[in-house]
Design a protein around this motif. Sequence first.
Motif, PDB file in Angstrom:
ATOM      1  N   GLU A 155       1.262  -1.392   0.389  1.00  0.00           N
ATOM      2  CA  GLU A 155       0.172  -0.464  -0.071  1.00  0.00           C
ATOM      3  C   GLU A 155       0.531   1.342  -0.345  1.00  0.00           C
ATOM      4  OE1 GLU A 155      -2.256  -0.546   3.461  1.00  0.00           O
ATOM      5  OE2 GLU A 155      -3.561  -1.975   2.409  1.00  0.00           O
ATOM      6  N   ALA A 156       1.898   0.720   0.931  1.00  0.00           N
ATOM      7  CA  ALA A 156       3.341   2.252   0.755  1.00  0.00           C
ATOM      8  C   ALA A 156       2.912   3.023  -0.237  1.00  0.00           C
ATOM      9  CB  ALA A 156       3.777   2.622   2.412  1.00  0.00           C
ATOM     10  N   TYR A 157       4.342   1.506  -0.467  1.00  0.00           N
ATOM     11  CA  TYR A 157       4.753   1.727  -1.759  1.00  0.00           C
ATOM     12  C   TYR A 157       4.099   2.286  -2.947  1.00  0.00           C
ATOM     13  CZ  TYR A 157       8.686   1.628  -5.790  1.00  0.00           C
ATOM     14  OH  TYR A 157       8.964   1.950  -6.683  1.00  0.00           O
ATOM     15  N   ALA A 158       2.807   1.655  -2.948  1.00  0.00           N
ATOM     16  CA  ALA A 158       1.951   1.848  -4.353  1.00  0.00           C
ATOM     17  C   ALA A 158       1.058   3.592  -4.071  1.00  0.00           C
ATOM     18  CB  ALA A 158       0.866   1.087  -4.430  1.00  0.00           C
ATOM     19  N   ALA A 159       1.306   4.232  -3.143  1.00  0.00           N
ATOM     20  CA  ALA A 159       0.844   4.979  -2.770  1.00  0.00           C
ATOM     21  C   ALA A 159       1.635   5.809  -3.517  1.00  0.00           C
ATOM     22  CB  ALA A 159       0.464   5.471  -1.483  1.00  0.00           C
ATOM     23  N   LEU A 160       2.806   5.999  -3.893  1.00  0.00           N
ATOM     24  CA  LEU A 160       4.536   7.109  -3.460  1.00  0.00           C
ATOM     25  C   LEU A 160       3.465   8.040  -4.681  1.00  0.00           C
ATOM     26  CD1 LEU A 160       7.685   5.125  -3.447  1.00  0.00           C
ATOM     27  CD2 LEU A 160       6.170   7.335  -1.873  1.00  0.00           C
ATOM     28  N   PRO A 161       3.495   8.928  -5.332  1.00  0.00           N
ATOM     29  CA  PRO A 161       3.521   9.824  -6.886  1.00  0.00           C
ATOM     30  C   PRO A 161       4.162   8.650  -7.823  1.00  0.00           C
ATOM     31  CG  PRO A 161       4.416  11.563  -5.213  1.00  0.00           C
ATOM     32  CD  PRO A 161       4.855  10.005  -4.708  1.00  0.00           C
ATOM     33  N   THR A 162       3.932   8.301  -9.033  1.00  0.00           N
ATOM     34  CA  THR A 162       3.811   7.344 -10.097  1.00  0.00           C
ATOM     35  C   THR A 162       4.842   8.130 -10.053  1.00  0.00           C
ATOM     36  OG1 THR A 162       1.844   6.888 -10.795  1.00  0.00           O
ATOM     37  CG2 THR A 162       3.328   7.001 -12.289  1.00  0.00           C
ATOM     38  N   ALA A 163       5.778   8.956 -10.906  1.00  0.00           N
ATOM     39  CA  ALA A 163       6.912   9.497 -11.118  1.00  0.00           C
ATOM     40  C   ALA A 163       7.928   8.762 -10.424  1.00  0.00           C
ATOM     41  CB  ALA A 163       6.799  10.756 -11.934  1.00  0.00           C
ATOM     42  N   GLN A 164       8.266   8.616  -9.082  1.00  0.00           N
ATOM     43  CA  GLN A 164       9.056   8.325  -7.804  1.00  0.00           C
ATOM     44  C   GLN A 164       9.046   7.155  -7.972  1.00  0.00           C
ATOM     45  OE1 GLN A 164       7.639  11.577  -5.259  1.00  0.00           O
ATOM     46  NE2 GLN A 164      10.242  10.913  -4.472  1.00  0.00           N
ATOM     47  N   GLN A 165       8.705   5.731  -8.241  1.00  0.00           N
ATOM     48  CA  GLN A 165       8.023   4.578  -8.493  1.00  0.00           C
ATOM     49  C   GLN A 165       9.331   3.929  -8.984  1.00  0.00           C
ATOM     50  OE1 GLN A 165       4.055   3.840  -9.391  1.00  0.00           O
ATOM     51  NE2 GLN A 165       3.334   3.809  -6.922  1.00  0.00           N
ATOM     52  N   PHE A 166      10.154   3.814  -8.633  1.00  0.00           N
ATOM     53  CA  PHE A 166      11.421   2.792  -9.695  1.00  0.00           C
ATOM     54  C   PHE A 166      11.399   1.501  -9.358  1.00  0.00           C
ATOM     55  CE2 PHE A 166      15.814   1.627 -10.411  1.00  0.00           C
ATOM     56  CZ  PHE A 166      15.893   1.492 -11.398  1.00  0.00           C
ATOM     57  N   GLY A 167      10.115   0.385  -8.272  1.00  0.00           N
ATOM     58  CA  GLY A 167      10.023  -0.726  -8.542  1.00  0.00           C
ATOM     59  C   GLY A 167      10.088  -0.990  -7.276  1.00  0.00           C
ATOM     60  N   LEU A 168       9.654  -2.417  -8.148  1.00  0.00           N
ATOM     61  CA  LEU A 168       9.350  -3.169  -5.763  1.00  0.00           C
ATOM     62  C   LEU A 168      10.033  -4.119  -6.362  1.00  0.00           C
ATOM     63  CD1 LEU A 168       6.549  -3.199  -3.557  1.00  0.00           C
ATOM     64  CD2 LEU A 168       7.555  -5.103  -4.184  1.00  0.00           C
ATOM     65  N   THR A 169      10.836  -5.312  -6.090  1.00  0.00           N
ATOM     66  CA  THR A 169      11.417  -6.117  -6.096  1.00  0.00           C
ATOM     67  C   THR A 169      11.449  -7.502  -4.670  1.00  0.00           C
ATOM     68  OG1 THR A 169      13.439  -4.805  -7.383  1.00  0.00           O
ATOM     69  CG2 THR A 169      13.707  -7.178  -6.126  1.00  0.00           C
ATOM     70  N   VAL A 170      11.113  -8.287  -4.788  1.00  0.00           N
ATOM     71  CA  VAL A 170      11.335  -9.138  -3.518  1.00  0.00           C
ATOM     72  C   VAL A 170      12.673 -10.346  -3.695  1.00  0.00           C
ATOM     73  CG1 VAL A 170       9.093  -9.458  -3.411  1.00  0.00           C
ATOM     74  CG2 VAL A 170       9.965 -10.850  -4.923  1.00  0.00           C
ATOM     75  N   TRP A 171      12.678 -10.312  -2.936  1.00  0.00           N
ATOM     76  CA  TRP A 171      13.874 -11.186  -2.491  1.00  0.00           C
ATOM     77  C   TRP A 171      14.246 -12.857  -1.865  1.00  0.00           C
ATOM     78  CZ3 TRP A 171      17.534  -8.355  -4.871  1.00  0.00           C
ATOM     79  CH2 TRP A 171      19.221  -8.555  -4.104  1.00  0.00           C
ATOM     80  N   GLY A 172      13.706 -12.992  -3.332  1.00  0.00           N
ATOM     81  CA  GLY A 172      13.698 -14.156  -3.149  1.00  0.00           C
ATOM     82  C   GLY A 172      12.016 -14.695  -3.730  1.00  0.00           C
ATOM     83  N   LEU A 173      12.497 -15.796  -4.708  1.00  0.00           N
ATOM     84  CA  LEU A 173      10.854 -15.725  -5.787  1.00  0.00           C
ATOM     85  C   LEU A 173       9.791 -17.344  -3.961  1.00  0.00           C
ATOM     86  CD1 LEU A 173       9.102 -16.779  -8.095  1.00  0.00           C
ATOM     87  CD2 LEU A 173      10.376 -18.883  -8.136  1.00  0.00           C
ATOM     88  N   ARG A 174      10.382 -18.170  -4.262  1.00  0.00           N
ATOM     89  CA  ARG A 174       9.876 -19.324  -2.979  1.00  0.00           C
ATOM     90  C   ARG A 174      10.578 -19.369  -1.719  1.00  0.00           C
ATOM     91  NH1 ARG A 174      11.219 -24.046  -7.383  1.00  0.00           N
ATOM     92  NH2 ARG A 174      12.953 -22.735  -7.179  1.00  0.00           N
ATOM     93  N   ASP A 175       9.485 -20.005  -0.650  1.00  0.00           N
ATOM     94  CA  ASP A 175      10.453 -19.694   0.719  1.00  0.00           C
ATOM     95  C   ASP A 175      12.549 -20.764   0.562  1.00  0.00           C
ATOM     96  OD1 ASP A 175       8.548 -18.204   2.156  1.00  0.00           O
ATOM     97  OD2 ASP A 175       7.268 -20.221   2.390  1.00  0.00           O
ATOM     98  N   LYS A 176      11.424 -21.525  -0.104  1.00  0.00           N
ATOM     99  CA  LYS A 176      12.921 -22.292  -0.089  1.00  0.00           C
ATOM    100  C   LYS A 176      14.221 -21.927  -1.004  1.00  0.00           C
ATOM    101  CE  LYS A 176      11.839 -24.968  -4.716  1.00  0.00           C
ATOM    102  NZ  LYS A 176      11.256 -27.196  -4.135  1.00  0.00           N
ATOM    103  N   ASP A 177      13.853 -20.537  -1.592  1.00  0.00           N
ATOM    104  CA  ASP A 177      15.040 -20.278  -2.180  1.00  0.00           C
ATOM    105  C   ASP A 177      15.521 -18.505  -1.682  1.00  0.00           C
ATOM    106  OD1 ASP A 177      13.882 -21.137  -4.879  1.00  0.00           O
ATOM    107  OD2 ASP A 177      12.999 -20.311  -5.257  1.00  0.00           O
ATOM    108  N   SER A 178      15.150 -18.565  -0.042  1.00  0.00           N
ATOM    109  CA  SER A 178      15.471 -17.429   0.611  1.00  0.00           C
ATOM    110  C   SER A 178      16.597 -17.461   0.752  1.00  0.00           C
ATOM    111  CB  SER A 178      14.675 -17.522   1.866  1.00  0.00           C
ATOM    112  OG  SER A 178      14.497 -16.310   2.611  1.00  0.00           O
ATOM    113  N   TRP A 179      17.489 -16.317   0.876  1.00  0.00           N
ATOM    114  CA  TRP A 179      18.908 -16.264   1.847  1.00  0.00           C
ATOM    115  C   TRP A 179      18.223 -16.911   3.652  1.00  0.00           C
ATOM    116  CZ3 TRP A 179      20.947 -12.457   5.786  1.00  0.00           C
ATOM    117  CH2 TRP A 179      19.974 -11.348   5.990  1.00  0.00           C
ATOM    118  N   TYR A 180      17.431 -16.614   4.126  1.00  0.00           N
ATOM    119  CA  TYR A 180      16.702 -16.997   5.458  1.00  0.00           C
ATOM    120  C   TYR A 180      17.189 -19.167   5.328  1.00  0.00           C
ATOM    121  CZ  TYR A 180      15.486 -12.351   7.033  1.00  0.00           C
ATOM    122  OH  TYR A 180      15.283 -11.434   7.595  1.00  0.00           O
TER     123      TYR A 180
END
Length: 338
Positions: free
Chosen positions: A281-306
């Motif tokens: 919600e907070a990222y989507a609420a940013l001005p469109t011109a400031q939205q460079f992108g949103l990246t998740v750090w891994g696909l599936r739980d087993k792919d996570s660095w954790y």
Amino acid sequence: MGAALLSACGRGEAATGAIAPLKSHVPFPLGVCAMTAQMGDPQWAAMIATHFDRITPEWEMKMEYILQPDGSLRFDAPDRIVQQARNYGQSVLGHTLIWYAQDGDYFQKLKSQRQAFEAAYRAYIRDVMAHYIGYVDGWDVVNEPILDDGSDLRDCLWREVLGDDYIDIAYQAAHEADPACPLILNDYNLEYYPAKRKRFLALVEGMLKRGVPLQVLGTQTHIAADLPRGAIRETLRDLAATGLKIHLSELDISLKEAAKNALDFRNYRDAQRALYEEAAEAYAALPTAQQFGLTVWGLRDKDSWYNRKDKGLIADEPLLFDDAGQLKPVGQAFVKAL
């Protein structure tokens, strides 16, 4: 958009089967990190192609991989990631050029020679960027420069030899190498420590006043599910006040970190879901011109660095998809909140 999330099936918390591509829900690039070791997994490859339109190399574009002890550069693995992204019509985010945690034998041998060190420093940035001109849509130039307590810049080889100017020099060299490429300053724990965030923003303000070419701020957002509500929103608001573009760059939300590695972390699932909703919600609420992108750090739980090292008796579940590749309830909530 919620109607696109279809019926559930699954393990543990009910997971969702057939779904619309996650990237179809947002007007900005939706990214995920990747390593070449994952590329041979047909499910992983299909999901990456379906749901995301930007790829960040998780490790193999870092200096630790690219720079060899004799100063030569190897690009085989990051080139494979870039080629796969091109095959899928995805963009690539360059990650990362200069990081306090990696320097290498080549630079260690030069540290007593200030002039030669700076020349090699500039050349490394120039040569890596030149290799990928036209293939990446942004670079994390300096990664994690601020101490967690906000008291100062981190000590590192770059600062030891070049002083605080190592940051400005890096951005100047990067801009000279590819003037059209957006340049990013990336850091973590900005949600946890207001003093660190304040020092980060002071660094940004100084860079801009000095005319340093900086276009994007990255907040990694590696967080635990017990982070107080509102911290993500406040961080994005403060960063956006600079007027620069914002990259929510490495999002994951750990249950085990919140539960202090207790075997039963079910009580934190609702909190995790709420934080993923807040991030969306907070990222989507940013001005469109400031939205460079949103990246998740891994696909599936087993792919996570954790879950790669010391995962203990039970694995963490910090991501949107479960190990079987099904969208979890937390993933459904995230999509609905976008």
